[in-house]
Design a protein around this motif. Sequence first.
Motif, mmCIF file in Angstrom:
data_model
loop_
_atom_site.group_PDB
_atom_site.id
_atom_site.type_symbol
_atom_site.label_atom_id
_atom_site.label_comp_id
_atom_site.label_asym_id
_atom_site.label_seq_id
_atom_site.Cartn_x
_atom_site.Cartn_y
_atom_site.Cartn_z
ATOM 1 N N LEU A 90 6.303 4.110 -4.274
ATOM 2 C CA LEU A 90 5.848 2.689 -3.875
ATOM 3 C C LEU A 90 5.739 1.809 -5.166
ATOM 4 O O LEU A 90 5.152 2.031 -5.968
ATOM 5 N N ASN A 92 5.019 -1.849 -5.799
ATOM 6 C CA ASN A 92 4.620 -3.131 -5.251
ATOM 7 C C ASN A 92 4.896 -4.445 -6.388
ATOM 8 O O ASN A 92 4.608 -4.581 -7.455
ATOM 9 N N ILE A 128 -0.313 -0.408 -0.186
ATOM 10 C CA ILE A 128 -0.850 1.030 -0.578
ATOM 11 C C ILE A 128 -1.709 1.539 0.357
ATOM 12 O O ILE A 128 -1.452 2.639 0.987
ATOM 13 N N ILE A 143 2.509 5.232 -7.347
ATOM 14 C CA ILE A 143 2.431 3.822 -6.922
ATOM 15 C C ILE A 143 2.565 3.058 -8.196
ATOM 16 O O ILE A 143 1.711 3.284 -9.159
ATOM 17 N N ASN A 145 2.528 -0.811 -9.663
ATOM 18 C CA ASN A 145 2.035 -2.173 -9.334
ATOM 19 C C ASN A 145 2.738 -3.002 -10.248
ATOM 20 O O ASN A 145 2.346 -3.094 -11.548
ATOM 21 N N VAL A 184 -1.387 6.164 -10.135
ATOM 22 C CA VAL A 184 -0.835 4.651 -9.573
ATOM 23 C C VAL A 184 -1.174 4.144 -11.049
ATOM 24 O O VAL A 184 -2.083 4.322 -11.824
#
Length: 252
Positions: A90, A92, A128, A143, A145, A184
């Motif tokens: 992911l 973001n 998330i 993840i 960001n 993350v």
Amino acid sequence: MSNELAGKRALVTGGGTGIGYAIALELARQGATVAITSRRGEVLAEAARRIRDEIGADVVTVVADTGDDTSVRALAETARRELGGGVDILVNNAAEQPAQHGGSFTEATDEWFQRQINVKVIGYLRTIRAIAPQMIENGWGRIINISGTGSRQTVSVIGSVRNAGVTALTKNVADELGRHGINVTVVHPGPTRTDRWNDLAEQNAVPDNVIGRIVEPEEVAWVVAFLASPRSVAITGDGIVAGGGIPGFIYY
């Protein structure tokens, strides 16, 4: 050197333009199956066409608004279905520009401040919350960001606060998800050659960084692709600055 992304499934929010587009392209180039989101369907369609034309990869497009919880939950279900079993990576990236209209704190209006925090900081958290269960189920995830160098230096009140908020969010979530095999991280781009940069003629001077030139979107994407890979296992909870080096500062 391959980052071993073949077979991985990636979701990039705000993936239709700028840094988000470059990230989606690079992840697809390295073998990941990629889905991109935006609030604008026509932007997504054009981005998917460009990626297909450049590297021959088909990209899943999903219209979604990270500022709305219902929309994000629907995005998670669509991504699970369309990518075939859940999201492994992911990114973001969804955010509105500019972070603030005007540079002074007096121009940081309540309404715009709340909107920026909702879309970028809470929006990242929403995504998330919606996607992490898929990663936990699979026992692996990344993840990443996207924040900005405004988290470490003054740009505007809203710009700095929302980026610092993403940094704090990243560390908190990393500490919770590490035991599930999920890393993350947060990437802080500096001045980058996006359409917005090109539109701001007064900023088109040489940026004040160590390398002495503007950073290209694909150069940020290369950093993200590494963090998205199994090779980044030793890095979690921390920030990577991809701004060409901020002169004069020492961070511990």
